[in-house]
Design a protein around this motif. Structure first.
Motif, PDB file in Angstrom:
ATOM      1  N   PHE A   1      36.845  76.120 -55.179  1.00 51.42           N
ATOM      2  CA  PHE A   1      38.271  75.900 -54.937  1.00 51.42           C
ATOM      3  C   PHE A   1      38.823  75.044 -56.065  1.00 51.42           C
ATOM      4  CE2 PHE A   1      37.742  77.867 -51.023  1.00 51.42           C
ATOM      5  CZ  PHE A   1      38.911  77.869 -50.278  1.00 51.42           C
ATOM      6  N   ILE A   2      39.898  75.502 -56.682  1.00 50.71           N
ATOM      7  CA  ILE A   2      40.609  74.736 -57.689  1.00 50.71           C
ATOM      8  C   ILE A   2      41.833  74.145 -57.007  1.00 50.71           C
ATOM      9  CG2 ILE A   2      41.801  74.807 -59.906  1.00 50.71           C
ATOM     10  CD1 ILE A   2      40.042  77.172 -60.680  1.00 50.71           C
ATOM     11  N   THR A   3      41.843  72.812 -56.862  1.00 47.20           N
ATOM     12  CA  THR A   3      42.846  72.121 -56.054  1.00 47.20           C
ATOM     13  C   THR A   3      43.458  70.958 -56.839  1.00 47.20           C
ATOM     14  OG1 THR A   3      41.447  70.373 -55.096  1.00 47.20           O
ATOM     15  CG2 THR A   3      41.282  72.585 -54.111  1.00 47.20           C
TER      16      THR A   3
ATOM     17  N   PRO B   1      34.207  83.886 -62.324  1.00 47.29           N
ATOM     18  CA  PRO B   1      34.198  84.551 -61.020  1.00 47.29           C
ATOM     19  C   PRO B   1      34.281  86.056 -61.140  1.00 47.29           C
ATOM     20  CG  PRO B   1      36.393  83.798 -61.539  1.00 47.29           C
ATOM     21  CD  PRO B   1      35.505  83.296 -62.647  1.00 47.29           C
ATOM     22  N   CYS B   2      34.009  86.727 -60.030  1.00 39.81           N
ATOM     23  CA  CYS B   2      34.283  88.159 -59.945  1.00 39.81           C
ATOM     24  C   CYS B   2      35.430  88.428 -58.972  1.00 39.81           C
ATOM     25  CB  CYS B   2      33.039  88.945 -59.536  1.00 39.81           C
ATOM     26  SG  CYS B   2      32.244  88.383 -58.033  1.00 39.81           S
ATOM     27  N   ILE B   3      36.013  87.365 -58.411  1.00 40.27           N
ATOM     28  CA  ILE B   3      37.207  87.466 -57.565  1.00 40.27           C
ATOM     29  C   ILE B   3      38.066  86.241 -57.828  1.00 40.27           C
ATOM     30  CG2 ILE B   3      38.047  87.233 -55.174  1.00 40.27           C
ATOM     31  CD1 ILE B   3      35.706  88.991 -54.313  1.00 40.27           C
ATOM     32  N   VAL B   4      39.375  86.462 -58.003  1.00 41.15           N
ATOM     33  CA  VAL B   4      40.331  85.369 -58.110  1.00 41.15           C
ATOM     34  C   VAL B   4      41.391  85.562 -57.031  1.00 41.15           C
ATOM     35  CG1 VAL B   4      42.103  84.252 -59.512  1.00 41.15           C
ATOM     36  CG2 VAL B   4      39.976  85.036 -60.584  1.00 41.15           C
ATOM     37  N   HIS B   5      41.548  84.533 -56.190  1.00 42.62           N
ATOM     38  CA  HIS B   5      42.589  84.563 -55.156  1.00 42.62           C
ATOM     39  C   HIS B   5      43.480  83.347 -55.336  1.00 42.62           C
ATOM     40  CE1 HIS B   5      44.654  85.190 -51.389  1.00 42.62           C
ATOM     41  NE2 HIS B   5      44.386  83.940 -51.034  1.00 42.62           N
ATOM     42  N   ILE B   6      44.790  83.579 -55.431  1.00 44.72           N
ATOM     43  CA  ILE B   6      45.774  82.516 -55.606  1.00 44.72           C
ATOM     44  C   ILE B   6      46.482  82.323 -54.268  1.00 44.72           C
ATOM     45  CG2 ILE B   6      47.793  81.749 -56.898  1.00 44.72           C
ATOM     46  CD1 ILE B   6      46.889  83.616 -59.176  1.00 44.72           C
ATOM     47  N   ALA B   7      46.263  81.162 -53.662  1.00 44.05           N
ATOM     48  CA  ALA B   7      46.709  80.956 -52.288  1.00 44.05           C
ATOM     49  C   ALA B   7      48.133  80.439 -52.174  1.00 44.05           C
ATOM     50  CB  ALA B   7      45.759  79.986 -51.576  1.00 44.05           C
ATOM     51  N   THR B   8      48.636  79.782 -53.220  1.00 42.42           N
ATOM     52  CA  THR B   8      49.948  79.133 -53.130  1.00 42.42           C
ATOM     53  C   THR B   8      50.756  79.362 -54.395  1.00 42.42           C
ATOM     54  OG1 THR B   8      48.985  77.077 -53.952  1.00 42.42           O
ATOM     55  CG2 THR B   8      49.146  77.319 -51.557  1.00 42.42           C
ATOM     56  N   GLU B   9      52.066  79.112 -54.275  1.00 40.23           N
ATOM     57  CA  GLU B   9      52.975  79.394 -55.387  1.00 40.23           C
ATOM     58  C   GLU B   9      53.391  78.144 -56.144  1.00 40.23           C
ATOM     59  OE1 GLU B   9      54.032  82.302 -51.910  1.00 40.23           O
ATOM     60  OE2 GLU B   9      53.703  80.131 -52.145  1.00 40.23           O
TER      61      GLU B   9
ATOM     62  N   MET C   1      29.063  87.178 -53.948  1.00 36.79           N
ATOM     63  CA  MET C   1      30.116  87.242 -54.963  1.00 36.79           C
ATOM     64  C   MET C   1      30.532  85.831 -55.379  1.00 36.79           C
ATOM     65  SD  MET C   1      32.617  90.427 -53.832  1.00 36.79           S
ATOM     66  CE  MET C   1      32.921  89.834 -52.177  1.00 36.79           C
ATOM     67  N   ARG C   2      31.026  85.725 -56.587  1.00 39.97           N
ATOM     68  CA  ARG C   2      31.533  84.457 -57.120  1.00 39.97           C
ATOM     69  C   ARG C   2      33.054  84.488 -56.966  1.00 39.97           C
ATOM     70  NH1 ARG C   2      27.685  82.152 -60.610  1.00 39.97           N
ATOM     71  NH2 ARG C   2      29.252  81.274 -62.019  1.00 39.97           N
ATOM     72  N   ILE C   3      33.574  83.606 -56.116  1.00 41.53           N
ATOM     73  CA  ILE C   3      34.979  83.652 -55.708  1.00 41.53           C
ATOM     74  C   ILE C   3      35.672  82.355 -56.109  1.00 41.53           C
ATOM     75  CG2 ILE C   3      36.565  83.872 -53.746  1.00 41.53           C
ATOM     76  CD1 ILE C   3      34.283  85.329 -52.259  1.00 41.53           C
ATOM     77  N   VAL C   4      36.804  82.481 -56.811  1.00 39.01           N
ATOM     78  CA  VAL C   4      37.671  81.349 -57.103  1.00 39.01           C
ATOM     79  C   VAL C   4      38.904  81.444 -56.214  1.00 39.01           C
ATOM     80  CG1 VAL C   4      39.389  80.534 -58.771  1.00 39.01           C
ATOM     81  CG2 VAL C   4      37.017  80.701 -59.432  1.00 39.01           C
ATOM     82  N   VAL C   5      39.220  80.353 -55.540  1.00 41.74           N
ATOM     83  CA  VAL C   5      40.453  80.246 -54.768  1.00 41.74           C
ATOM     84  C   VAL C   5      41.267  79.098 -55.363  1.00 41.74           C
ATOM     85  CG1 VAL C   5      41.495  79.789 -52.513  1.00 41.74           C
ATOM     86  CG2 VAL C   5      39.366  81.124 -52.668  1.00 41.74           C
ATOM     87  N   VAL C   6      42.490  79.385 -55.750  1.00 39.61           N
ATOM     88  CA  VAL C   6      43.384  78.391 -56.342  1.00 39.61           C
ATOM     89  C   VAL C   6      44.433  78.016 -55.301  1.00 39.61           C
ATOM     90  CG1 VAL C   6      45.005  77.880 -58.205  1.00 39.61           C
ATOM     91  CG2 VAL C   6      43.028  79.392 -58.628  1.00 39.61           C
ATOM     92  N   THR C   7      44.556  76.732 -55.016  1.00 39.82           N
ATOM     93  CA  THR C   7      45.517  76.302 -54.007  1.00 39.82           C
ATOM     94  C   THR C   7      46.135  74.959 -54.357  1.00 39.82           C
ATOM     95  OG1 THR C   7      45.847  75.718 -51.678  1.00 39.82           O
ATOM     96  CG2 THR C   7      43.649  75.315 -52.580  1.00 39.82           C
TER      97      THR C   7
END
Length: 346
Positions: free
Chosen positions: A37-39, A73-81, A1-7
């Motif tokens: 990871f988008i940081t 991506p096929c998944i977006v996860h936002i780790a922080t506010e 899977m193509r996963i984006v994690v934003v933190t």
């Protein structure tokens, strides 16, 4: 899977959130997933008020959109506010893209400790932030119970693990040439900041030597106030693991951590824990004979010295990062990139 994690939390910060996300990245890639990871490292940043070590992205929306659309991506996860999390949330909500979030940090309590803004205001803002999330991931049942009391819904478990190859028992005299104070050695590892409640540890009338491993905005103030304490600075990798392993007891004075990854790291080194009976320590340790949870932190620290190192190590060996990754993948919400990003996703 193509996963984006934003933190918003990323290197060079050293804390449990960054270490958790970096471990997640490595283990997802090991399983064959394509992860971006988008940081803050990709954005212009400014120092966080009252905490200059943390960098905050400035006007990230346009670059955030390009970053997500380029990767498709096929998944977006936002780790922080923070600013990046807000930007990614806005992007996904406007395009009806499903996403998940995580609750890592009790920001309302932290902001209250610094600026005296009411905790209820902070949780109202966080409810708004997390409301569109398909799953709010939390590390423990205690944190879930607290969030439900504040009106949060759709909460899912995402626990933590420990690297038991890195964090392992080592000879107690390994740092005798560096730290010369008498035994027993009581060690704290983490950010040196007001929300960590380190003063509660440093003011205890304990025998032996107190050691603080870490850096942060409160370091110079505490160093001047407590000259008998060994402040050894920030440590990484094998050196960090060694500073855990030489301890006779690990003291965790925080009342606001949502988990406390350092608890597992100390236990993996065969070091018993002393902490307050609050969410985090209660969930990680509970009634296991590997630590003492007591509102009298001094008594907890002294009683922890009687715990068996072998039991601490055995306890940590049952906490696997693979289980943590499995839970993360069970919680995320895949979608078809073509539905949101016209053209070939590759």
């Amino acid at each position: 899977m193509r996963i984006v994690v934003v933190t918003d939390a990323w290197f060079p910060q050293v804390n449990g959130v960054v270490r958790t996300l970096d471990t997640l990245r490595a283990r997802l890639e090991r399983r064959g997933h394509d992860v971006v990871f988008i940081t803050p490292q990709s954005f212009r940043t400014v120092p966080c008020p009252t905490y200059r070590e943390i960098r905050l992205a400035v006007r990230p929306s346009r670059k955030m959109a390009r970053s997500i659309e380029t990767f498709q991506p096929c998944i977006v996860h936002i780790a922080t506010e923070g600013p990046l999390g807000l930007s990614a949330r806005r992007y996904c909500v406007r395009r009806n893209i499903p996403f998940t979030t995580a609750f890592h940090t009790k920001f309302p309590e932290y902001v209250n400790a610094r600026l005296k803004i009411p905790v209820s205001w902070g949780y109202a803002a966080l409810r708004w932030f997390h409301k569109p999330s398909r799953a709010i991931m939390v590390a423990t049942q205690g944190v879930e119970d607290e969030l439900r009391q504040w009106g949060f819904q759709n909460i899912r478990r995402w626990t933590r693990g420990v690297d038991t190859d890195l964090f392992r028992p080592q000879p107690k005299n390994s740092l005798d040439a560096v730290i010369t104070g008498p035994r027993p050695w009581f060690v704290y590892v983490g950010r040196v900041a007001v929300e960590k409640n380190i003063e509660a540890f440093l003011s205890l009338p304990l025998p032996g030597t107190k050691i603080v491993v870490g850096d942060g905005p409160q370091l110079e103030t505490l160093r001047a106030k407590h000259p008998s304490v060994a402040f050894v600075g920030e440590k990484h990798g094998e050196e960090l693991a060694l500073h855990f392993a030489v301890a006779d007891a690990f003291v965790f004075p925080s009342r606001t951590d949502t988990f406390g990854l350092v608890l597992l790291e100390a236990l993996a080194c065969g070091v018993p824990v002393a902490a307050y009976p609050v969410p985090g320590p209660l969930d990680v340790i509970g009634e296991a004979p590997v630590g003492v949870l007591n509102d009298d932190l001094g008594q907890a620290a002294l009683q922890a010295l009687t715990m068996a190192p072998e039991a601490c190590r055995a306890f940590a060996l049952t906490r696997s990062w693979e289980t943590s990754v499995d839970q993360f993948l069970d919680n995320v919400v895949p979608f078809t990139p073509q539905d949101f990003f016209p053209g070939d996703p590759d």
